[in-house]
Design a protein around this motif. Structure first.
Motif, PDB file in Angstrom:
ATOM      1  N   THR A 141       0.810  -1.211   0.000  1.00  0.00           N
ATOM      2  CA  THR A 141       0.000   0.000   0.000  1.00  0.00           C
ATOM      3  C   THR A 141       0.845   1.265   0.000  1.00  0.00           C
ATOM      4  O   THR A 141       1.934   1.303   0.599  1.00  0.00           O
ATOM      5  CB  THR A 141      -0.925   0.017   1.239  1.00  0.00           C
ATOM      6  N   PRO A 142       0.370   2.325  -0.654  1.00  0.00           N
ATOM      7  CA  PRO A 142       0.994   3.636  -0.453  1.00  0.00           C
ATOM      8  C   PRO A 142       0.798   4.079   0.996  1.00  0.00           C
ATOM      9  O   PRO A 142      -0.157   3.660   1.664  1.00  0.00           O
ATOM     10  CB  PRO A 142       0.232   4.555  -1.422  1.00  0.00           C
ATOM     11  N   VAL A 143       1.694   4.922   1.470  1.00  0.00           N
ATOM     12  CA  VAL A 143       1.572   5.467   2.825  1.00  0.00           C
ATOM     13  C   VAL A 143       1.336   6.968   2.730  1.00  0.00           C
ATOM     14  O   VAL A 143       1.806   7.640   1.806  1.00  0.00           O
ATOM     15  CB  VAL A 143       2.819   5.157   3.671  1.00  0.00           C
ATOM     16  N   ALA A 144       0.582   7.474   3.698  1.00  0.00           N
ATOM     17  CA  ALA A 144       0.151   8.871   3.644  1.00  0.00           C
ATOM     18  C   ALA A 144       1.327   9.837   3.645  1.00  0.00           C
ATOM     19  O   ALA A 144       1.292  10.890   2.990  1.00  0.00           O
ATOM     20  CB  ALA A 144      -0.774   9.161   4.819  1.00  0.00           C
ATOM     21  N   THR A 146       4.114   9.829   2.223  1.00  0.00           N
ATOM     22  CA  THR A 146       4.759  10.072   0.932  1.00  0.00           C
ATOM     23  C   THR A 146       3.753  10.212  -0.209  1.00  0.00           C
ATOM     24  O   THR A 146       4.123  10.123  -1.381  1.00  0.00           O
ATOM     25  CB  THR A 146       5.744   8.934   0.603  1.00  0.00           C
ATOM     26  N   THR A 147       2.486  10.430   0.145  1.00  0.00           N
ATOM     27  CA  THR A 147       1.428  10.550  -0.865  1.00  0.00           C
ATOM     28  C   THR A 147       0.895  11.975  -0.890  1.00  0.00           C
ATOM     29  O   THR A 147       0.590  12.532   0.168  1.00  0.00           O
ATOM     30  CB  THR A 147       0.273   9.586  -0.553  1.00  0.00           C
ATOM     31  N   ARG A 151      -4.248  12.852  -3.193  1.00  0.00           N
ATOM     32  CA  ARG A 151      -4.385  11.413  -3.403  1.00  0.00           C
ATOM     33  C   ARG A 151      -4.356  10.648  -2.078  1.00  0.00           C
ATOM     34  O   ARG A 151      -4.104   9.447  -2.052  1.00  0.00           O
ATOM     35  CB  ARG A 151      -3.268  10.910  -4.335  1.00  0.00           C
ATOM     36  N   ARG A 152      -4.624  11.347  -1.001  1.00  0.00           N
ATOM     37  CA  ARG A 152      -4.575  10.747   0.333  1.00  0.00           C
ATOM     38  C   ARG A 152      -5.503   9.544   0.454  1.00  0.00           C
ATOM     39  O   ARG A 152      -5.206   8.596   1.193  1.00  0.00           O
ATOM     40  CB  ARG A 152      -4.943  11.809   1.382  1.00  0.00           C
ATOM     41  N   HIS A 153      -6.599   9.534  -0.301  1.00  0.00           N
ATOM     42  CA  HIS A 153      -7.575   8.458  -0.181  1.00  0.00           C
ATOM     43  C   HIS A 153      -7.040   7.108  -0.665  1.00  0.00           C
ATOM     44  O   HIS A 153      -7.633   6.066  -0.362  1.00  0.00           O
ATOM     45  CB  HIS A 153      -8.848   8.801  -0.964  1.00  0.00           C
ATOM     46  N   GLY A 178       8.834   3.459  -1.677  1.00  0.00           N
ATOM     47  CA  GLY A 178       7.758   4.298  -1.170  1.00  0.00           C
ATOM     48  C   GLY A 178       6.488   3.571  -0.799  1.00  0.00           C
ATOM     49  O   GLY A 178       5.601   4.148  -0.152  1.00  0.00           O
ATOM     50  N   LEU A 179       6.353   2.315  -1.183  1.00  0.00           N
ATOM     51  CA  LEU A 179       5.206   1.507  -0.780  1.00  0.00           C
ATOM     52  C   LEU A 179       5.551   0.725   0.490  1.00  0.00           C
ATOM     53  O   LEU A 179       6.679   0.253   0.645  1.00  0.00           O
ATOM     54  CB  LEU A 179       4.808   0.507  -1.872  1.00  0.00           C
ATOM     55  N   ALA A 180       4.586   0.600   1.384  1.00  0.00           N
ATOM     56  CA  ALA A 180       4.756  -0.286   2.528  1.00  0.00           C
ATOM     57  C   ALA A 180       4.316  -1.691   2.129  1.00  0.00           C
ATOM     58  O   ALA A 180       3.230  -1.877   1.573  1.00  0.00           O
ATOM     59  CB  ALA A 180       3.920   0.197   3.712  1.00  0.00           C
ATOM     60  N   VAL A 181       5.180  -2.665   2.393  1.00  0.00           N
ATOM     61  CA  VAL A 181       4.868  -4.071   2.129  1.00  0.00           C
ATOM     62  C   VAL A 181       4.754  -4.756   3.490  1.00  0.00           C
ATOM     63  O   VAL A 181       5.730  -4.877   4.219  1.00  0.00           O
ATOM     64  CB  VAL A 181       5.948  -4.744   1.274  1.00  0.00           C
TER      65      VAL A 181
END
Length: 240
Positions: A141-144, A146-147, A151-153, A178-181
């Motif tokens: 998932t993207p994390v807030a 770095t977003t 596009r926070r949603h 930049g994505l959390a796994v």
């Protein structure tokens, strides 16, 4: 922000997609979720099928699920020669899951999907029950942090991630450009909704409301004790 099947189908019909599946993600999956002999994987929100095909290539038999027929139309066309992948049109939150494997899965993945779920707790509970004993559930998932705000949603903040991983005995977190796994194993028990920072009630009078829909179904809420109850409204504080 609400999205439905028609919206997502139009998204794919217009030849749009999402962030490409990158080598850093592939490396993490190979290292932390390798396919066992006879391994079976469930990919939710498969889109055009990049991840599903990769999982098949590393040894899994894959059920690739999306609720947008437009996504699956493209996946079947773009990966017509893919082996060990079954494409299924299914809404994991609302549809009958009878088509899914009754033997469970060694790996369940949700890539760029989790922020769009309406009932996250119930969905995780359902998925945890489908994991085989040594299986892993992987959320990418993207994390807030770095977003961009607009596009926070599509992202999760740290509190949402903390809630996501509660109830799992083994949690590993990695970064992929930049994505959390998140690699989750061994659900500790039943999942329950957890509220952070909820103030103590101040009223001494409570009112319950019975809310139904056109089919006669009754709306219930889960209390802080984990009990299903009629929805309540605060009548106001009687303290001086």
């Amino acid at each position: 922000m609400a999205y439905d099947r028609a919206h997502w189908s139009r998204h794919y019909d217009d030849h749009r997609g999402f962030r490409p599946f990158r080598d850093s993600e592939k490396d993490l999956l190979v290292r932390h979720a390798p396919a066992p002999d006879g391994g079976r994987a469930l990919e939710l929100g498969c889109g055009t099928g990049e991840l599903a095909v990769f999982l098949a290539e590393i040894g899994y038999t894959v059920d690739a699920v999306d609720f947008a027929e437009g996504a699956l139309t493209r996946a079947r066309k773009e990966h017509a020669g893919a082996e060990r992948v079954r494409w299924l049109c299914l809404d994991i939150e609302h549809d009958d899951p009878a088509e899914l494997s009754h033997d469970g899965y060694d790996l369940i993945t949700l890539r760029l999907v989790f922020p769009f779920l309406h009932d996250r707790t119930r969905t995780l509970d359902t998925l945890a029950a489908r994991l085989r004993p040594r299986g892993a559930l992987v959320v990418i998932t993207p994390v807030a942090e770095t977003t961009p705000e607009e596009r926070r949603h599509i992202a999760l903040d740290e509190e949402e991630i903390s809630l996501l991983v509660e109830g799992w005995s083994q949690v590993e977190r990695f970064d992929s450009e930049g994505l959390a796994v998140l690699v989750l194993r061994h659900p500790a028990g039943d999942f329950t909704a957890v509220e952070k920072g909820r103030p103590e009630p101040q009223s001494v009078v409570g009112v319950c409301a019975v809310v139904t829909d056109g089919s006669g179904r009754v709306l219930l809420g889960r209390s802080t004790r984990g009990m299903w109850e009629l929805t309540g409204v605060r009548a106001g504080s009687l303290r001086g």
